[in-house]
Write an enzyme that holds these catalytic residues in place. Structure first.
Site, PDB file in Angstrom:
ATOM      1  N   GLY A 129      72.216  61.548  49.459  1.00 21.44           N
ATOM      2  CA  GLY A 129      70.878  61.244  48.996  1.00 21.44           C
ATOM      3  C   GLY A 129      69.943  60.903  50.145  1.00 21.44           C
ATOM      4  CG  LEU A 130      65.967  61.994  50.195  1.00 22.59           C
ATOM      5  CD1 LEU A 130      64.580  62.177  49.598  1.00 22.59           C
ATOM      6  CD2 LEU A 130      66.022  62.635  51.565  1.00 22.59           C
ATOM      7  CG  HIS A 131      71.197  57.751  53.636  1.00 20.89           C
ATOM      8  ND1 HIS A 131      71.226  57.793  55.001  1.00 20.89           N
ATOM      9  CD2 HIS A 131      71.986  58.762  53.203  1.00 20.89           C
ATOM     10  CE1 HIS A 131      72.009  58.787  55.390  1.00 20.89           C
ATOM     11  NE2 HIS A 131      72.484  59.393  54.325  1.00 20.89           N
ATOM     12  CB  ALA A 132      67.717  54.769  56.736  1.00 19.50           C
ATOM     13  CD  GLU A 146      73.649  62.656  55.572  1.00 18.46           C
ATOM     14  OE1 GLU A 146      73.950  62.784  54.378  1.00 18.46           O
ATOM     15  OE2 GLU A 146      72.981  61.713  56.006  1.00 18.46           O
TER      16      GLU A 146
END
Length: 77
Positions: A2-5, A76
């Site tokens: 997901g859109l983490h940092a 990732e």
């Protein structure tokens, strides 16, 4: 993941190269791709449907660059 940092900061760096306004849209709500905080507040986990919307002189190039990050899974995998 997901859109983490990390992916959010990659999106901001990519979007900031363009003059166009670039947004990710989730559930009809646009979020500025040039704001890490806004992207992280989007709470977009893996598999969340998102739309890339850009307006401006270099919008097509901007959409392609942002889409490429997603295609590459932000490096990732």
């Amino acid at each position: 993941m997901g859109l983490h940092a990390r992916p959010a900061s990659m999106l901001v760096r990519t979007a900031s190269r363009f003059h166009s306004d670039i947004n990710l849209v989730k559930d009809g709500e646009p979020v500025n791709c040039k704001s890490v905080l806004a992207l992280m507040m989007l709470s977009a986990g893996m598999g969340t449907p998102l739309q890339i919307v850009a307006e401006g002189d270099d919008a097509e190039e901007a959409v392609q660059a942002v889409a490429e990050l997603f295609r590459d899974k932000f490096g990732e995998e």
